[in-house]
Design a protein around this motif. Sequence first.
Motif, PDB file in Angstrom:
ATOM      1  N   TYR A 186      61.737  27.863  20.556  1.00 67.03           N
ATOM      2  CA  TYR A 186      61.246  27.104  19.399  1.00 67.03           C
ATOM      3  C   TYR A 186      61.149  27.969  18.145  1.00 67.03           C
ATOM      4  O   TYR A 186      61.273  27.458  17.030  1.00 67.03           O
ATOM      5  CB  TYR A 186      59.893  26.464  19.720  1.00 67.03           C
ATOM      6  CG  TYR A 186      60.047  25.224  20.570  1.00 67.03           C
ATOM      7  CD1 TYR A 186      60.651  24.082  20.072  1.00 67.03           C
ATOM      8  CD2 TYR A 186      59.606  25.202  21.882  1.00 67.03           C
ATOM      9  CE1 TYR A 186      60.814  22.957  20.850  1.00 67.03           C
ATOM     10  CE2 TYR A 186      59.769  24.078  22.681  1.00 67.03           C
ATOM     11  CZ  TYR A 186      60.367  22.953  22.153  1.00 67.03           C
ATOM     12  OH  TYR A 186      60.535  21.837  22.923  1.00 67.03           O
ATOM     13  N   LEU A 209      51.303  15.224  24.032  1.00 66.03           N
ATOM     14  CA  LEU A 209      51.848  15.283  22.670  1.00 66.03           C
ATOM     15  C   LEU A 209      53.295  14.792  22.657  1.00 66.03           C
ATOM     16  O   LEU A 209      53.987  14.907  23.669  1.00 66.03           O
ATOM     17  CB  LEU A 209      51.801  16.731  22.173  1.00 66.03           C
ATOM     18  CG  LEU A 209      50.411  17.323  21.963  1.00 66.03           C
ATOM     19  CD1 LEU A 209      50.504  18.814  21.750  1.00 66.03           C
ATOM     20  CD2 LEU A 209      49.721  16.670  20.791  1.00 66.03           C
ATOM     21  N   GLU A 247      53.505  23.243  18.404  1.00 68.06           N
ATOM     22  CA  GLU A 247      53.188  21.940  19.012  1.00 68.06           C
ATOM     23  C   GLU A 247      54.232  21.537  20.062  1.00 68.06           C
ATOM     24  O   GLU A 247      53.853  21.066  21.144  1.00 68.06           O
ATOM     25  CB  GLU A 247      53.083  20.883  17.916  1.00 68.06           C
ATOM     26  CG  GLU A 247      52.068  19.798  18.240  1.00 68.06           C
ATOM     27  CD  GLU A 247      51.919  18.839  17.075  1.00 68.06           C
ATOM     28  OE1 GLU A 247      51.039  19.083  16.250  1.00 68.06           O
ATOM     29  OE2 GLU A 247      52.673  17.861  17.016  1.00 68.06           O
ATOM     30  N   PRO A 248      55.541  21.733  19.784  1.00 72.38           N
ATOM     31  CA  PRO A 248      56.531  21.391  20.828  1.00 72.38           C
ATOM     32  C   PRO A 248      56.348  22.202  22.111  1.00 72.38           C
ATOM     33  O   PRO A 248      56.609  21.702  23.203  1.00 72.38           O
ATOM     34  CB  PRO A 248      57.869  21.721  20.165  1.00 72.38           C
ATOM     35  CG  PRO A 248      57.626  21.683  18.725  1.00 72.38           C
ATOM     36  CD  PRO A 248      56.218  22.096  18.511  1.00 72.38           C
ATOM     37  N   ILE A 249      55.880  23.455  21.980  1.00 75.99           N
ATOM     38  CA  ILE A 249      55.648  24.273  23.182  1.00 75.99           C
ATOM     39  C   ILE A 249      54.563  23.617  24.030  1.00 75.99           C
ATOM     40  O   ILE A 249      54.704  23.475  25.250  1.00 75.99           O
ATOM     41  CB  ILE A 249      55.227  25.709  22.785  1.00 75.99           C
ATOM     42  CG1 ILE A 249      56.403  26.435  22.133  1.00 75.99           C
ATOM     43  CG2 ILE A 249      54.715  26.497  23.990  1.00 75.99           C
ATOM     44  CD1 ILE A 249      56.118  27.843  21.709  1.00 75.99           C
ATOM     45  N   SER A 299      53.673  20.491  23.909  1.00 78.77           N
ATOM     46  CA  SER A 299      54.191  19.214  24.412  1.00 78.77           C
ATOM     47  C   SER A 299      55.006  19.432  25.692  1.00 78.77           C
ATOM     48  O   SER A 299      54.835  18.713  26.686  1.00 78.77           O
ATOM     49  CB  SER A 299      55.054  18.582  23.320  1.00 78.77           C
ATOM     50  OG  SER A 299      55.895  17.619  23.859  1.00 78.77           O
ATOM     51  N   ASP A 300      55.877  20.457  25.671  1.00 78.13           N
ATOM     52  CA  ASP A 300      56.687  20.746  26.862  1.00 78.13           C
ATOM     53  C   ASP A 300      55.814  21.198  28.023  1.00 78.13           C
ATOM     54  O   ASP A 300      56.070  20.842  29.177  1.00 78.13           O
ATOM     55  CB  ASP A 300      57.724  21.830  26.545  1.00 78.13           C
ATOM     56  CG  ASP A 300      58.887  21.281  25.743  1.00 78.13           C
ATOM     57  OD1 ASP A 300      58.926  20.052  25.559  1.00 78.13           O
ATOM     58  OD2 ASP A 300      59.732  22.062  25.307  1.00 78.13           O
ATOM     59  N   GLN A 347      52.766  20.233  28.617  1.00 80.50           N
ATOM     60  CA  GLN A 347      52.111  19.053  29.180  1.00 80.50           C
ATOM     61  C   GLN A 347      53.074  18.211  30.011  1.00 80.50           C
ATOM     62  O   GLN A 347      52.713  17.726  31.082  1.00 80.50           O
ATOM     63  CB  GLN A 347      51.501  18.220  28.050  1.00 80.50           C
ATOM     64  CG  GLN A 347      50.331  18.932  27.387  1.00 80.50           C
ATOM     65  CD  GLN A 347      49.758  18.189  26.209  1.00 80.50           C
ATOM     66  OE1 GLN A 347      50.381  17.279  25.664  1.00 80.50           O
ATOM     67  NE2 GLN A 347      48.565  18.567  25.800  1.00 80.50           N
ATOM     68  N   HIS A 348      54.311  18.076  29.529  1.00 82.61           N
ATOM     69  CA  HIS A 348      55.263  17.255  30.272  1.00 82.61           C
ATOM     70  C   HIS A 348      55.656  17.911  31.600  1.00 82.61           C
ATOM     71  O   HIS A 348      55.718  17.238  32.624  1.00 82.61           O
ATOM     72  CB  HIS A 348      56.491  16.953  29.412  1.00 82.61           C
ATOM     73  CG  HIS A 348      56.210  15.921  28.370  1.00 82.61           C
ATOM     74  ND1 HIS A 348      55.949  16.251  27.063  1.00 82.61           N
ATOM     75  CD2 HIS A 348      56.096  14.588  28.441  1.00 82.61           C
ATOM     76  CE1 HIS A 348      55.711  15.141  26.374  1.00 82.61           C
ATOM     77  NE2 HIS A 348      55.789  14.118  27.184  1.00 82.61           N
ATOM     78  N   GLU A 349      55.887  19.230  31.559  1.00 82.19           N
ATOM     79  CA  GLU A 349      56.271  19.919  32.800  1.00 82.19           C
ATOM     80  C   GLU A 349      55.085  19.946  33.780  1.00 82.19           C
ATOM     81  O   GLU A 349      55.265  19.824  34.990  1.00 82.19           O
ATOM     82  CB  GLU A 349      56.749  21.341  32.486  1.00 82.19           C
ATOM     83  CG  GLU A 349      57.769  21.808  33.489  1.00 82.19           C
ATOM     84  CD  GLU A 349      58.338  23.176  33.197  1.00 82.19           C
ATOM     85  OE1 GLU A 349      57.950  23.804  32.197  1.00 82.19           O
ATOM     86  OE2 GLU A 349      59.162  23.641  34.000  1.00 82.19           O
TER      87      GLU A 349
END
Lengths: 98, 202
Positions: A43, A68, B145-147, B149-150, B152-154
């Motif tokens: 990222y 999120l 934030e994307p980190i 998000s990833d 949480q999804h994983e």
Amino acid sequence: MDEIPRLSRKERLILELLINQGEMYGLEMVKTVPHDLKRGTVYVTLGRMADKGYVDSRQAKEPGDPGLPKRLFRATGHGQRVFQAWELARTAMVEGLV
Amino acid sequence: MIRRSALFAQLPPAIALAGSWVADRALASASVRFAVFLSLLLACNVLLRQFLPGTSDRKLDRKTADILAGIAALILALLLPPIPLLGMMLTTVVAGALFLAHRTPSNERIRRESLKKRNLYLPGFKLLAIAKALFSDKTTSTILEPIISDLQHEYLEALAECRVWKAYYVRARWYWSFWSAVAAQTPLSAVRLLSALWRALP
């Protein structure tokens, strides 16, 4: 633009992925090329590429999805042109050497 | 839903079983009886939760099941004649099998739906608060934030597969990734800040 756009190895790899596979998020990219891209830096690289105008992103929140929203990245027209120019230059250089 | 402590309840019987082989006969008898009690406790607990409606969700019912299982296991352990080691091993295996059989997809569905309702239990929100305090909105939204998000999804994917240890591993791995990203981004953000301050000087 006065400066010649530069691409690092990781940036080239990410652009190649985004051009070939369309919109992707960071974890997808890391899972596709696990040895070359790391969770911690993908990222940061994408952020740098967004600053250079090679990629842009949008948030994607699926209904009922907890947590999120994911951030999906895609290559911009400028990014695609830079990648193609870089590939042409690389091919020409390899052919010149051989 | 069976709590993680129920799984760890398998550990004392195993230790007691190992102890009974090395200790003298009197101690062996006591330790085996204790191990039988623990295994029965787990087995009764699993059975009660399996057959009592609503025990998967409601805290009060879970406690009732715990108490009832404790009483039943104690009575059974006292009433049963001394059980040989083979019997003890079988009891442990049966209790473990019941535990695994209890983890049905329907319970996982309940857990996932419950998680969907409660974002609070997802990891990463404290890290997000730290990120918002340290970095600009742009850096937070595009990099940190994307980190999370990833993460949480994983993490949810691992939980959906009933792989609790994988979920812990995912969490630890992403926490490491988050701090790596912070370390990589800090010099860049610092230079940007200094440059903005320099330009702002009269």
